[in-house]
Scaffold this motif. Structure first.
Motif, PDB file in Angstrom:
ATOM      1  N   HIS A  73       0.798  -1.234   0.000  1.00  0.00           N
ATOM      2  CA  HIS A  73       0.000   0.000   0.000  1.00  0.00           C
ATOM      3  C   HIS A  73       0.830   1.284   0.000  1.00  0.00           C
ATOM      4  O   HIS A  73       0.256   2.364  -0.210  1.00  0.00           O
ATOM      5  CB  HIS A  73      -0.910   0.029   1.235  1.00  0.00           C
ATOM      6  N   ARG A 134      -0.901   7.621   3.893  1.00  0.00           N
ATOM      7  CA  ARG A 134      -1.341   6.705   2.841  1.00  0.00           C
ATOM      8  C   ARG A 134      -2.194   5.537   3.342  1.00  0.00           C
ATOM      9  O   ARG A 134      -3.051   5.043   2.621  1.00  0.00           O
ATOM     10  CB  ARG A 134      -0.108   6.134   2.119  1.00  0.00           C
ATOM     11  N   HIS A 163     -11.683   6.244   2.882  1.00  0.00           N
ATOM     12  CA  HIS A 163     -11.936   6.195   1.445  1.00  0.00           C
ATOM     13  C   HIS A 163     -12.271   7.581   0.882  1.00  0.00           C
ATOM     14  O   HIS A 163     -11.940   7.880  -0.262  1.00  0.00           O
ATOM     15  CB  HIS A 163     -13.040   5.177   1.152  1.00  0.00           C
ATOM     16  N   GLU A 164     -12.908   8.412   1.699  1.00  0.00           N
ATOM     17  CA  GLU A 164     -13.141   9.802   1.264  1.00  0.00           C
ATOM     18  C   GLU A 164     -11.824  10.523   0.994  1.00  0.00           C
ATOM     19  O   GLU A 164     -11.738  11.381   0.108  1.00  0.00           O
ATOM     20  CB  GLU A 164     -13.923  10.552   2.348  1.00  0.00           C
ATOM     21  N   HIS A 165     -10.798  10.162   1.741  1.00  0.00           N
ATOM     22  CA  HIS A 165      -9.493  10.806   1.608  1.00  0.00           C
ATOM     23  C   HIS A 165      -8.503   9.957   0.820  1.00  0.00           C
ATOM     24  O   HIS A 165      -7.298  10.240   0.837  1.00  0.00           O
ATOM     25  CB  HIS A 165      -8.934  11.133   2.993  1.00  0.00           C
ATOM     26  N   ARG A 166      -9.004   8.938   0.149  1.00  0.00           N
ATOM     27  CA  ARG A 166      -8.194   8.077  -0.707  1.00  0.00           C
ATOM     28  C   ARG A 166      -7.051   7.405   0.051  1.00  0.00           C
ATOM     29  O   ARG A 166      -5.927   7.270  -0.442  1.00  0.00           O
ATOM     30  CB  ARG A 166      -7.651   8.867  -1.907  1.00  0.00           C
ATOM     31  N   ASP A 195      -9.017  -2.944   2.390  1.00  0.00           N
ATOM     32  CA  ASP A 195      -8.430  -3.311   1.101  1.00  0.00           C
ATOM     33  C   ASP A 195      -7.654  -4.616   1.208  1.00  0.00           C
ATOM     34  O   ASP A 195      -7.657  -5.424   0.278  1.00  0.00           O
ATOM     35  CB  ASP A 195      -7.516  -2.183   0.618  1.00  0.00           C
TER      36      ASP A 195
END
Length: 355
Positions: A73, A134, A163-166, A195
């Motif tokens: 990741h 990250r 997920h809103e902030h990737r 994930d």
């Protein structure tokens, strides 16, 4: 003592049962590095399906599975967000920095259980002076948090925020099946917010070796490459994968016995002067205990228990941990509880003078 010691140090001390050994000796084998060990492939398929993921990669250890998840990741110079008591941060020898060049931003949480509010401002600014945030890292059950189950509502909220902030999400699910059995929530439901998910076969499930990392096909392709890079490529690994398969098929529901046995130990500890459950009520198979200095040190308490046939882990100057597992029977636990209730300063002092 005439009886074998009752080993409560960890749920990693279990030995394969005759039925598990039979499955291992009868396993169909190939070379896993070439991708042709059928038993490993069956285990990976079974594990991916259990967690609702596209693919899985069999790993020698949970630490390797976690470290590879970091590598999947992130890139060097990135940052992950986790509880300060997370296994990946405390007990993996600084691997996130050494292997992946990644730093950690830690939060206290509620005995390691993070909330969306607590980490809401965790993302670093988009500025050349800062690392790139990250990855969000959760652990369920949370070992250093007393084996507590991370509430699924909190996980869902953190996942929405991430997920809103990737941001990527990883779950260290070394003892995820304990959470499944204790909560009644299926493994797929816990895993769907992440994930990648790692799971351990050699803790409460009783296999002698191994963990797995699960995720998308693309992520697992990268994970397999990193496994090779870290020296984790195994050959006729079906011998040990067969034990993990047996564990998944036979040793999940029985985790409830471990949880019930842990309650017996928890009662004994909490009812003994000088001992206190560190993180409140016990939820699964881990019992973390604070030792008051009036009773002695954690090492002295552990030495006394050992002299009476009960082994526990010393995990701090005044902290011990007891862990139930499939090699500890109800009779064993009741015996251990009786020994715990006998603890008093005079007896510990007498033992210290003898040694």
């Amino acid at each position: 003592m005439s009886r074998p010691p009752i080993d409560l140090r960890s749920d990693t001390v279990t030995r394969p049962t005759p039925a598990m050994l039979k499955a291992m000796t009868e396993a169909e084998l190939g070379d896993d590095v070439f991708g042709d060990d059928p038993t490993v492939k069956s285990l990976e398929t079974r594990t991916a399906a259990l967690l609702g993921k596209e693919a899985a990669v069999y790993m020698p250890s949970g630490t390797m599975a976690n470290q590879i998840a970091v590598g999947v990741h992130t890139r060097p110079g990135d940052e992950l967000v986790c509880a300060g008591t997370s296994h990946v941060y405390l007990w993996e020898a600084g691997g996130i920095a050494r292997h992946s060049g990644v730093t950690a931003r830690t939060f206290e949480g509620d005995f390691g259980i993070l909330s969306p509010i607590e980490i809401d401002d965790a993302i670093r600014p988009d500025d050349p002076h800062y690392v790139r945030t990250r990855l969000v890292w959760l652990e369920n059950t949370h070992n250093r948090g007393g084996g507590r189950i991370h509430p699924i509502e909190s996980i869902a909220g953190i996942a929405r925020w991430a997920h809103e902030h990737r941001l990527a999400m990883h779950l260290d699910g070394a003892r995820l099946m304990n959470a499944v059995v204790a909560s009644g929530i299926p493994a797929k439901e816990w895993a769907r917010y992440f994930d990648t998910v790692s799971i351990c076969y050699s803790k409460g499930l009783g296999a002698p070796v191994g963990s797995a990392l699960t995720g998308t096909v693309e992520a697992m392709r990268e994970a397999r490459k990193l496994r090779k890079l870290m020296g984790g490529g195994m050959r006729q690994a079906g011998v040990i994968a067969a034990a993990a398969l047996y564990a998944l098929e036979n040793n999940v529901e029985r985790l409830a016995e471990d949880h019930a046995n842990a309650q017996i130990l928890a009662s004994a500890f909490s009812e003994t002067d000088g001992l206190r459950l560190e993180s409140g009520p016990v939820e699964t198979n881990l019992v973390w205990v604070d030792v008051d200095s009036s009773l002695g040190t954690a090492a002295e308490v552990a030495a006394y228990l050992k002299s009476h046939g009960v082994l526990v882990s010393v995990l701090g100057a005044q902290v011990i941990r007891a862990c139930t597992h499939l090699d500890v029977s109800r009779e064993n636990v009741e015996f251990a509880a009786g020994v715990i209730r006998q603890l008093e300063p005079a007896m510990i002092t007498a033992l210290t003078l003898v040694y």
